[in-house]
Every structure is written in structure tokens, then in C-alpha cells.
Write an enzyme that holds these catalytic residues in place. Structure first.
Site, short mmCIF file in Angstrom:
data_model
loop_
_atom_site.label_atom_id
_atom_site.label_comp_id
_atom_site.label_asym_id
_atom_site.label_seq_id
_atom_site.Cartn_x
_atom_site.Cartn_y
_atom_site.Cartn_z
N ASP A 62 7.14 10.83 13.56
CA ASP A 62 6.95 9.52 12.43
C ASP A 62 8.08 8.52 13.47
OD1 ASP A 62 7.82 8.30 10.60
OD2 ASP A 62 8.26 9.47 9.37
N PHE A 84 0.74 0.79 17.06
CA PHE A 84 0.04 0.45 16.09
C PHE A 84 0.93 1.50 14.51
CE2 PHE A 84 -3.12 0.66 19.92
CZ PHE A 84 -3.43 -0.52 19.26
N LYS A 88 -1.03 -0.96 6.17
CA LYS A 88 -1.44 -1.75 6.03
C LYS A 88 -3.01 -2.35 5.45
CE LYS A 88 -5.94 0.81 7.98
NZ LYS A 88 -6.66 0.68 8.51
N SER A 128 -1.37 -9.69 13.71
CA SER A 128 -2.87 -9.94 13.12
C SER A 128 -2.34 -11.49 12.86
CB SER A 128 -2.39 -9.52 11.54
OG SER A 128 -3.82 -9.85 10.74
N TYR A 153 3.23 -7.50 3.96
CA TYR A 153 2.25 -6.94 4.91
C TYR A 153 2.40 -7.71 6.61
CZ TYR A 153 -1.71 -5.79 7.98
OH TYR A 153 -2.65 -6.23 9.69
N LYS A 157 4.22 -8.38 9.91
CA LYS A 157 3.84 -8.44 11.34
C LYS A 157 4.73 -10.14 11.43
CE LYS A 157 0.52 -5.47 11.63
NZ LYS A 157 0.96 -4.63 12.38
N ASP A 303 -6.77 -14.53 -0.46
CA ASP A 303 -7.56 -14.77 0.57
C ASP A 303 -7.23 -16.13 1.30
OD1 ASP A 303 -8.91 -12.35 0.86
OD2 ASP A 303 -9.94 -12.63 -0.57
N1 UDP Z 1 -14.22 -9.55 0.68
C1 UDP Z 1 -15.19 -9.05 -0.33
N2 UDP Z 1 -15.40 -7.88 -0.79
C2 UDP Z 1 -14.98 -7.18 -0.12
C3 UDP Z 1 -13.77 -7.15 0.50
C4 UDP Z 1 -13.71 -8.60 1.11
O1 UDP Z 1 -15.78 -10.36 -0.79
O2 UDP Z 1 -14.73 -6.36 -0.98
C5 UDP Z 1 -14.55 -10.27 0.83
C6 UDP Z 1 -12.75 -11.30 1.15
O3 UDP Z 1 -12.54 -11.66 0.31
C7 UDP Z 1 -12.51 -12.17 2.97
C8 UDP Z 1 -13.30 -11.25 3.43
O4 UDP Z 1 -14.17 -10.09 2.70
O5 UDP Z 1 -13.37 -12.95 2.26
C9 UDP Z 1 -12.55 -10.76 4.62
O6 UDP Z 1 -12.14 -9.75 3.74
P1 UDP Z 1 -11.19 -8.13 4.41
O7 UDP Z 1 -9.99 -7.50 3.82
O8 UDP Z 1 -12.23 -6.92 5.61
O9 UDP Z 1 -10.23 -8.32 5.72
P2 UDP Z 1 -9.31 -9.91 5.54
O10 UDP Z 1 -9.83 -10.88 6.20
O11 UDP Z 1 -8.70 -10.57 4.37
O12 UDP Z 1 -7.67 -9.73 6.24
#
Ligand code: UDP
Length: 343
Positions: A62, A84, A88, A128, A153, A157, A303
Site C-alpha cells: 500500500d 499510478f 480514479k 491527466s 479526483y 492530479k 463533463d
Molecule cells: N459518456 C457517455 N456515456 C457513458 C460514459 C461516458 O456518453 O456511459 C461520455 C461522457 O459524457 C464524455 C465521454 O463519453 O463525453 C468520455 O467520458 P469518459 O468518462 O470515458 O472520460 P472523461 O472524458 O469524462 O474523462
């Protein structure tokens, strides 16, 4: 040059296992360290199989346990560490901020304390694109200003980036650092022996797609179709996991061979190619010949509309390029899901 040793914290996870494979294949010695809090042994076993390295060292540690991390640095001749080991899940971090701050900061502090005590250690931190927040302009370069993160989260980062920078600066040349800012890592190893293994309902788009296609989930919700983008769905820079893993080999080599231009450098790891959610879904169906059950759903809070990388710096400075097409990557993702289902 004698063989160099790289410690990979969180080395049994999705990204860590792919990075371990690429490091081993590039001739590095690797020590995998993981506490298996968010993964099982599948990928670690896969790494051994792919590389034929049955003797691959595994340390169950850990990283919040500083004494245990220091013991690792005493046990192995570590030239570089790739960190890593962190939580997350964005949504979970909003609900449990203290858990995220404690784990993600403490584990990195342990690594830096141990590295500092040993000296002459190169530190690679997995950062990220989340540090850019909702950018004012795309694509983003490494000079694009960071924005306040929208989740604990994301904050961890940004904070870890600053902690590494400050620690390297104060080390008087004893430590060097590279921050790799990942865009959206997807796909799986072409062997289909390692890949993403989300616990419970996947948060990320591609595992949700593959699980829906295989029948584990009923329907994919596409979050938002009224964004100011060409087709109304969000745009991201989806980077193949093997391409991403190779960027770590370039970065480690740059550090251990003393080729860095600054003592702490930052690189975007992306393709430079925006892909919308709708485009990704269509490409997945086409390349794999499967029909996906999907529907439009409301936007997901937090988002960003559109973000993709300008990878020029990594291309020119490290000589690294993303090589795989989105079709190749989506085929690999599907092959992995089929492998998991025993198909
Ligand atoms: N997304 C979606 N449906 C899902 C999961 C993600 O439409 O079930 C969309 C989300 O809104 C974003 C894109 O896919 O526009 C990438 O999302 P993810 O969570 O994979 O990565 P992020 O860019 O958020 O880190």
C-alpha cells in the site's frame, strides 16, 4: 548501458500493466507493486504471459505506507518510478473527498520521500487532461493554463503535479520528474490478455460500450446531444492504451539517459484527433460488426464539451507518436471484452 530498473506503482492495473509490458519489451527491469485494492491478478498474470517473464517481481504494497515504500527502494536498485497507484473514479471522489485526498496525496508523498532519501531517482507521474478543465481553446498545449478541477479526483492530479515540481526543484539535481497528461486511454493489448477491468458499473465510455455490446448492460446512455460540437455530443482525444504505454518508455528513457531539457517536464499524451461520442459509437459498431443499444440521455454534470491534445511537444521532443487508428483500438477493446466472456 547496464539494465535500468523501473518501479511501477499500481502496476497491476489497466495502464500500469500495459506500461509494464512495454518497459519489459524495451529491455528494462520492472518491479510491479500493487495493493490490489482496485484490481485482481488478471492483468499481472497477463503481463507475465505476454512477456514470458514468469519471474516478474510483484510487491504487494500500500503506497500510503511510507515505511513499506522505503523498504522497496532499499530492496531494488530503482532508477525510475512510475506512479499510478491512485483512486480514479470522479463521481466517488465527489462523494468521498477525504478518501481521495488521503490516498492519492499520501501515496505520492511516500514515493517522493523514498525517492528523495535514496537520491538519483527519476519520477514519472501519471497526470491527466483533467487539469485543463474546460479549456478556452482547443487543442490544448502544455502551456494552456490549468483550470480549477471540477472534482477532488482532478484536484489530486493538479496538486500532485505541483508537489512533484516543488520537490524536484528543492532536490538540488537529485530528483528529476516528468508529468504525463493523459487524454482518454482506451483499448487493450492486441494479445487480448490484458485490458480494462472496471469494478461494478463502468464510468468510462468504452468499457460501457463493450459491456453493452456483450450483453452485460442493457443500454448505453449518451450523455448530452445538445453540446456546441458538430454533432452535439462531447469530443475527446481517445488514445490507444499501447500507444500511451509506449510514451512512458520514451519518457523513462529520456530521464535515465539524461536527455531532459528541464528538471521537471510535462507532456501531453494524446493523438491530436477529436472524436465525438457519436462518432465513437458508430465506429465501434462498424468495425466490429455489432449493433449497440444506445439512447440519448441528459448531460452528465462536470463533463467538458470538447478537449483534445496538441501532442507536438511529445512528438518533437520525445520522438513519440500515437500510431493506432481508432478502428484498431476499438477492435482491440472488443477482443478483450470477448476474451473476458470466454468467446
Ligand atoms: N459518456 C457517455 N456515456 C457513458 C460514459 C461516458 O456518453 O456511459 C461520455 C461522457 O459524457 C464524455 C465521454 O463519453 O463525453 C468520455 O467520458 P469518459 O468518462 O470515458 O472520460 P472523461 O472524458 O469524462 O474523462
Amino acid at each position: 548501458m547496464s539494465k535500468k530498473t523501473v518501479l511501477v506503482s499500481g502496476g497491476a492495473g489497466f495502464i500500469g500493466s500495459h506500461v509494464s509490458v512495454e518497459l519489459l519489451q524495451a529491455g528494462y527491469d520492472v518491479v510491479v507493486a500493487d495493493n490490489f485494492s482496485n484490481c485482481d491478478r488478471t492483468c499481472f498474470e497477463g503481463v507475465k504471459k505476454i512477456t514470458g517473464r514468469e519471474d516478474l517481481p510483484l510487491e504487494i504494497v500500500d503506497f500510503c505506507d511510507e515505511a513499506a515504500v522505503k523498504a522497496l527502494f532499499a530492496k531494488y536498485p530503482i532508477d525510475a518510478v512510475i506512479h499510478f497507484a491512485a483512486y480514479k473514479a470522479v463521481g466517488e471522489s465527489v462523494a468521498k473527498p477525504l478518501m481521495y485526498y488521503r490516498n492519492n496525496l499520501q501515496s505520492f508523498l511516500s514515493v517522493l520521500e523514498a525517492a528523495q532519501e535514496k537520491g538519483n531517482v527519476n519520477v514519472l507521474f501519471s497526470s491527466s487532461a483533467t487539469v485543463y478543465g474546460e479549456p478556452d481553446a482547443v487543442p490544448v498545449t502544455e502551456d494552456t493554463p490549468r483550470k480549477p478541477a471540477t472534482s477532488p479526483y482532478g484536484n489530486t492530479k493538479t496538486m500532485c503535479e505541483d508537489i512533484l515540481r516543488d520537490t524536484v526543484k528543492a532536490s538540488g539535481g537529485k530528483l528529476k520528474g516528468i508529468l504525463l497528461r493523459y487524454f482518454n486511454p482506451i483499448g487493450a493489448h492486441p494479445s487480448a490478455l490484458i485490458g480494462e477491468l472496471p469494478r461494478g458499473v463502468p464510468n468510462n465510455l468504452v468499457p460501457f460500450i463493450t459491456q453493452t455490446a456483450i450483453g452485460k448492460r442493457e443500454c448505453l446512455s449518451i450523455f448530452g446531444n445538445d453540446y456546441p460540437t458538430p454533432d452535439g455530443t462531447c469530443q475527446r482525444d481517445y488514445i490507444d492504451i499501447v500507444d500511451l504505454a509506449k510514451a512512458h518508455v520514451y519518457a523513462v528513457t529520456r530521464m535515465v539517459e539524461g536527455k531532459m531539457k528541464e528538471e521537471c517536464e510535462v507532456f501531453n499524451v494524446g493523438t491530436g484527433r477529436p472524436v465525438s461520442v457519436m462518432e465513437l459509437v458508430n465506429a465501434f459498431e462498424k468495425v466490429n460488426g455489432v449493433k449497440l443499444n444506445w439512447k440519448f440521455a441528459p448531460r452528465r454534470p462536470g463533463d467538458v464539451t470538447a478537449i483534445w491534445a496538441d501532442p507536438t511537444k511529445a512528438n518533437n521532443e520525445m520522438g513519440w507518436h500515437a500510431t493506432r487508428t481508432i478502428e484498431e483500438t476499438l477492435k482491440a477493446a472488443w477482443a478483450w471484452e470477448c476474451h473476458l466472456a470466454g468467446k
